[in-house]
Structure formats: structure tokens, C-alpha cells
Design an enzyme around this catalytic site. Structure first.
Site, short mmCIF file in Angstrom:
data_model
loop_
_atom_site.label_atom_id
_atom_site.label_comp_id
_atom_site.label_asym_id
_atom_site.label_seq_id
_atom_site.Cartn_x
_atom_site.Cartn_y
_atom_site.Cartn_z
N ASP A 20 0.81 -1.21 0.00
CA ASP A 20 0.00 0.00 0.00
C ASP A 20 0.85 1.27 0.00
OD1 ASP A 20 -2.13 -1.70 0.11
OD2 ASP A 20 -3.18 -0.60 1.67
N ASP B 14 -1.43 -5.26 4.33
CA ASP B 14 -2.77 -4.76 4.59
C ASP B 14 -3.90 -5.62 4.04
OD1 ASP B 14 -0.93 -2.76 5.14
OD2 ASP B 14 -2.33 -1.17 4.71
N CYS C 145 4.86 -2.36 8.26
CA CYS C 145 5.23 -1.06 8.82
C CYS C 145 4.93 -0.97 10.31
CB CYS C 145 4.54 0.05 8.05
SG CYS C 145 5.01 0.09 6.31
N SER D 126 -5.41 5.13 5.45
CA SER D 126 -4.40 4.22 5.95
C SER D 126 -4.48 4.14 7.46
CB SER D 126 -3.01 4.70 5.52
OG SER D 126 -2.00 4.05 6.25
#
Length: 536
Positions: free
Chosen positions: A81, A123, A191, A458
Site C-alpha cells: 500500500d 494490509d 510497517c 491508511s
């Protein structure tokens, strides 16, 4: 050995050609005679969350073999993403979830696998693998790839997105911008914050679909490899006892997952993903259930981007087993260990990272569901990442993310405005892009504005950012009637988002609105055609 699904592939004279083909792949008679375990690996060379998954898959296969199974590794796709963010490529992010789930289903059914170990990391891959597990309902263990270590400067990828706005606004130097770029993402893993990937890993463990400790075991750790081996062994135990995903992913298990999401201040994207997984289980997760649990679940773990702590801190504090010990979860739910969730609760090792409810960071959980004249069928906001929970301002309307980002970075947005980005929903995008570019630019430039969209945000987003506005503009929602200067009121504590216009005026405008249709080809065109209009 008791009968297994793969007997349809390998047993009997009629299956001589099938066995011959398996032997062409190098499998022995003993391996052909053992249970077939599919190992779905999301490894590729571009996504940081997946670059290490070959080693994880090797460990999983070692565990399967140790318990007498025959592992068959195959690959699925994965979209990063962060790399897809801010350009047309992000339109493929959410739709990739369906492709991944379909590909796992296809491989498992075509080859009659007896069980699965699924290895996602980022994600959309994690919910996609959960969807496939629920759909197939054969013994399955999820091994999420693990978080990235926190960076030495700027902490995480969100720092890089926000640094762009800081640089454009003259708040940091080019040298500082380069330093953040070089140091905020130190290596493999998803992340390093309560962004969507790690939130989904946490809720996967909370639901019982991965081994205790898996969500917070970091990508580069030996702990991740040990858990991967144990996951390979665990799927063989599930096969033996007949425990399948739908017996694990019950409604109480989903409620446990939502509570964990609320307690860590996780991503708003989990609303979309958990609803999709539940549907595959034959369950319905009403939007109001998320809000109900948010009102009763305290925010006790303050992770990035809202707070100072990282996934590394959460792991050291005891991870999800310790966090769940602080919540009123249903402890009788089953997990892939074959035991009850209550048997896996751990002690808290750091009272600041995982606080007791009496010292919660916020009395309510991370996600709030808003309704009102601008979003009659709902919208979501990550309330624990918001400082100003009430806001009223004039609308500054854009029909795409690119238009909005350009205006923000060039000084075309003023303090006190409500930035509206529409035609970015499921149908309108198509693909429902995330708006991390605009939200990070706003934060980086220090603007006092709100951001509203029928697209998504996000998990790295912070500030007053309201997404999933429904109905979306392309479906004729009130957001399509907005004009520059219209007043919008957002009141998170009251769960309201309203367009301050008479209903008759909104109706009149909608009758004259000509919906914007964005060109889409191939898969996106098919995806847009399959998205249902919101229920009336």
C-alpha cells in the site's frame, strides 16, 4: 490413517496418472501417502512486509514434515500500500484482497489439500487469507509475517509521508527529509505501528487463527521462525482433531478481535476487512457493533501513529495474550492451538505500554462510527488519533485524491476548512483508495482542517479524518451534492457528521448531479461492476 480430502487425488488404481504427476515433482510414495498441506506464501521481491517470507515458509514446511504431513508451497500476490499510495496504483489495493482469496481457494480445491498454513503480512493479504480460510473451512493456521523494526529516525513509514508536507511547508530541510527517507524503514516486515497490516495481525491472533505471540513476533526475529515451525505442527494437530476455521471464527471470536482493535487504537480498515471475513463465515457484523464495542472498550495501548509506542514495545510487554488479559473478552473461544483463548492469557510485563482500564489512555476505543445527513449509512474515524473531536467548517471539495493533494501542497487549502475528497469509493474510485498522501500532507504542514472522504484512510493516518462515507458519491450519496463553501459539522463524541443544508436543497442538487465515471479497464472494471450499492 483416517480418510482425508487428498484421498480423492491419490488413492486407487484410477489415480495412477495423478500419482505419476506427483512423482514428477519429486515426491516419494510415503510423501504422496501423507496428508497434503498447502502452504500459501505471499512472498515477492517488492513488498517489504513479504521479502522475508521464503524463510518463514521453509520453517512452516519443516513443522509440517515433523508431524508427518507433506507440504506444498504455492504463491499468492501482494500489493504494498505504501508504494501504491498516491497514484492510480492504489485502486488495485483493496480489489487485490478478492484476487488473493480466490487464488487460495482455487489451489486448495483443485488439489484437494487436507489443511493449509497461510503466510500473509500486509494490509490486504491478511484479510484475504482469513477470507479464504473461512470459505474453505479446512484445518488452517495463519502465520502473519511480523512487524518491521522501528526506524532509528522518524520511527516508521508514516514519518516519511508526513515529512513531505513538512518539507513543502518549510518546516524541515532537504537534508532532514533525506535522513528520514534513509532511516525510517530499516528492513523486512509490515510497517511498525498500529497500521492496517499489524492491526489485522493482532485481530487474527485475537480471533484464535494464529499462535499466541505471532502478531507481535517481528519479521527479523528468531521467534518468528520458531512460531512458523510450530504453526506447521499445529495444522497437523488441527487435522487430527477436526478443528476448522468456522469453529474458531465464531461471533464471540469476532467480538474479541474488535475489542483488541479498539484497545490498540487500530486501523479503521479493519471494519471493512472483518465484515468481509465474517461474511465468508456466514456471519453478519453490523457497523453498529463496532461502535458499541468501541464505547465499552478502553484504549489501553497507545501505539503509533496516535501514541509513542511501537509493535516492538507491545511484544516486549506481553503481546496480544497480555492485552487480552486486560479486556472483557470471551475466554471460551477456541484457537488453532486446540485450546481456549482463556488458557493463553499472559501477564503484562510493562504497565505503561499495556495499561489497566483504570489508567486507560482514552475511555473509549479506537474507531468511532458516525452517522448524519452527510453519511446516512455511516462513516468511520480513528478517534484515538484525533486531538480536536468536534469541528465545523466550510467545504473545499475535490473529485479525486490527486486534485486534493495538489491543492494542499500548493497552499490552496486554508485553516478552518473541511477538505472533501469524493468519487474515491468502491465504485467511484474504483477500488476505494487510501488517502494517506493528503492526510499526511495536512499533518506535515500543520493545517487546522478536517478531511472527509468516501474513500479509505491508511492505518497510519492521524488527525480528524473521516472515511468510508456512505453512500459514496458514485452511488448518489449526499456527498455528491456538496459544493465549495457548504458548512459541515463533525461531532465525534455525538457520533454525528452533518451537511448543514436543508434536506430539500440536498435533494434538489442530487437530481441535477451528473456522476463522474472514471475509466477503468480489466480487473478494476469487473470489480466496480460487482460492488453492490449500499442497502437502503
Amino acid at each position: 490413517m483416517k480418510p482425508v480430502r487428498s484421498d480423492a487425488v491419490k488413492k486407487g488404481i484410477e489415480r495412477t496418472p495423478h500419482r505419476a504427476l506427483l512423482k514428477a515433482s519429486g515426491f516419494t510414495d510415503e510423501e504422496v501417502g501423507s496428508p497434503f498441506i498447502g502452504v500459501a506464501n505471499s512472498w515477492n521481491e517488492i513488498v517489504p512486509g513479504h521479502i522475508h517470507l521464503r524463510e518463514v515458509a521453509d520453517a512452516v514446511k519443516a513443522g509440517v514434515r515433523r508431524r508427518g504431513g507433506t507440504p506444498f508451497e504455492f504463491n499468492t500476490i501482494a500489493v504494498c500500500d505504501g508504494i501504491a499510495m498516491g497514484h492510480p496504483g492504489m485502486r488495485y489495493s483493496l480489489p487485490s484482497r478478492e484476487l488473493i482469496a480466490d487464488s487460495i481457494e482455487t489451489m486448495a480445491e483443485a488439489h484437494c489439500f487436507d489443511g493449509l498454513v497461510l503466510i500473509p503480512s500486509c494490509d490486504k493479504t491478511v484479510p484475504a487469507h482469513l477470507m479464504a480460510a473461512a470459505r474453505l473451512d479446512i484445518p488452517t493456521v495463519i502465520v502473519t509475517g511480523g512487524p518491521m523494526m522501528p526506524g532509528t529516525v522518524g520511527l516508521d513509514v508514516n514519518s516519511a509521508f508526513e515529512a513531505v508536507g513538512e518539507y513543502k511547508g518549510g518546516r524541515i530541510s532537504e537534508e532532514r527529509l533525506k535522513l528520514v527517507e534513509e532511516c525510517c524503514c530499516p528492513g523486512a516486515g509490515s510497517c511498525a505501528g498500529a497500521f492496517t497490516a499489524n492491526t489485522m495481525a493482532c485481530v487474527t491472533e485475537a480471533m484464535g487463527m494464529s499462535l499466541p505471540g505471532c502478531a507481535t513476533a517481528h519479521a527479523v526475529s528468531a521467534k518468528k521462525i520458531r512460531l512458523s515451525k510450530l504453526s506447521g505442527e499445529a495444522v497437523m494437530n488441527l487435522l487430527e482433531i477436526g478443528l476448522t476455521p468456522r469453529k474458531i471464527m465464531t461471533l464471540p471470536a469476532f467480538m474479541n478481535a474488535i475489542m483488541v482493535d479498539m484497545a490498540i487504537g487500530g486501523s479503521t480498515n479493519t471494519v471493512l476487512h472483518l465484515q468481509a471475513v465474517a461474511e465468508e463465515c456466514g456471519l453478519e457484523l453490523d457497523l453498529d457493533l463496532f461502535d458499541k464495542l468501541s464505547r465499552t472498550t478502553p484504549h489501553i495501548c497507545n501505539l503509533r501513529p496516535a501514541g509513542p509506542h511501537t509493535m516492538f514495545d507491545l511484544d516486549k510487554a506481553g503481546g496480544i495474550p497480555a492485552l487480552m488479559g486486560r479486556l472483557p473478552v470471551e475466554r471460551n473461544c477456541l484457537s488453532v492451538t486446540g485450546r481456549r483463548i482463556g488458557d493463553q492469557i499472559a501477564k503484562v510485563a510493562d504497565e505503561e505500554v499495556i495499561r489497566p482500564a483504570s489508567r486507560a489512555y482514552h475511555p473509549e476505543g479506537g474507531v468511532a462510527v458516525l452517522r448524519g445527513s452527510l453519511a446516512p449509512q455511516g462513516a468511520v474515524v480513528k478517534q484515538t488519533a484525533v486531538e480536536k473531536l468536534s469541528f465545523e467548517g466550510s467545504a473545499k471539495v475535490f473529485n479525486s485524491e490527486e486534485e486534493a493533494l495538489s491543492a494542499i501542497l500548493s497552499g490552496g487549502v486554508e485553516n478552518g476548512q473541511v477538505v472533501v475528497i469524493r468519487y474515491e469509493g468502491m465504485k467511484g474510485g474504483p477500488g476505494m483508495r487510501e488517502m494517506l498522501g493528503p492526510s499526511s500532507a495536512i499533518s506535515g504542514m500543520g493545517l487546522d482542517v478536517a478531511l472527509v472522504t468516501d474513500g479509505r484512510f491508511s492505518g497510519a493516518t492521524r488527525g480528524l479524518c473521516v472515511g468510508h462515507v456512505s453512500p459514496e458519491a458514485a452511488a448518489g450519496g449526499p456527498i455528491a451534492a456538496l459544493q465549495d463553501g457548504d458548512r459541515i459539522s463533525i461531532d465525534v463524541p455525538s457520533r454525528r457528521i452533518d451537511l448543514l443544508l436543508e434536506a430539500e436543497e440536498v435533494s434538489r442538487r442530487l437530481k441535477s448531479v451528473k456522476p463522474i465515471v472514471k475509466r477503468a479497464s480489466g480487473y478494476l472494471r469487473r470489480f466496480a461492476g460487482q460492488v453492490e450499492r449500499p442497502k437502503e
